[in-house]
Design a protein around this motif. Sequence first.
Motif, PDB file in Angstrom:
ATOM      1  N   HIS A   8       0.834  -1.208   0.000  1.00  0.00           N
ATOM      2  CA  HIS A   8       0.000   0.000   0.000  1.00  0.00           C
ATOM      3  C   HIS A   8       0.868   1.256   0.000  1.00  0.00           C
ATOM      4  CE1 HIS A   8      -3.521  -2.427   0.426  1.00  0.00           C
ATOM      5  NE2 HIS A   8      -3.284  -2.759   1.681  1.00  0.00           N
ATOM      6  N   ASN A  92      -7.465  -1.121   1.106  1.00  0.00           N
ATOM      7  CA  ASN A  92      -6.853   0.201   1.145  1.00  0.00           C
ATOM      8  C   ASN A  92      -7.410   1.042  -0.013  1.00  0.00           C
ATOM      9  OD1 ASN A  92      -4.618   2.113   0.060  1.00  0.00           O
ATOM     10  ND2 ASN A  92      -4.047   1.727   2.191  1.00  0.00           N
ATOM     11  N   THR A  95      -4.859   2.025  -2.939  1.00  0.00           N
ATOM     12  CA  THR A  95      -4.480   0.839  -3.713  1.00  0.00           C
ATOM     13  C   THR A  95      -5.652   0.371  -4.566  1.00  0.00           C
ATOM     14  OG1 THR A  95      -2.908   0.196  -1.999  1.00  0.00           O
ATOM     15  CG2 THR A  95      -3.575  -1.514  -3.552  1.00  0.00           C
TER      16      THR A  95
END
Length: 121
Positions: A8, A92, A95
């Motif tokens: 991430h 995330n 991401t």
Amino acid sequence: MKTTQEHHDRIAKMTFASVYPHLLAKVEKKGRTKDELHQVIQWLTGFNNKHLQQLIEEKATYETFFQKAKLNPNAHLITGVICGYRIEEIDNPTTKQARYLDKLVDELAKGRKMDKILRKG
């Protein structure tokens, strides 16, 4: 594949300016155009050509790029596997949004119709 915090962080720190030439080369190699790439990016992020150029010039990170974006309300319809990751399982936000973009560019390069790429039908 399972994503990690390091993964991430790496995505968040990448600059859009460093990735953009690769996205463009990928679609042009397959006979698609810069205008089509920009159409896909604008659909996902709301950025017009002028704003895209500004983000490239200021070397915005992906984190900043997606924080400034007005994500399309239909972005959640982008599903599947890209770069070994199932998009729906990425937790995330940066991401996930980066993978949305990767998936759209991949579909463009594979010759998918624009209506399908832009989740219109």
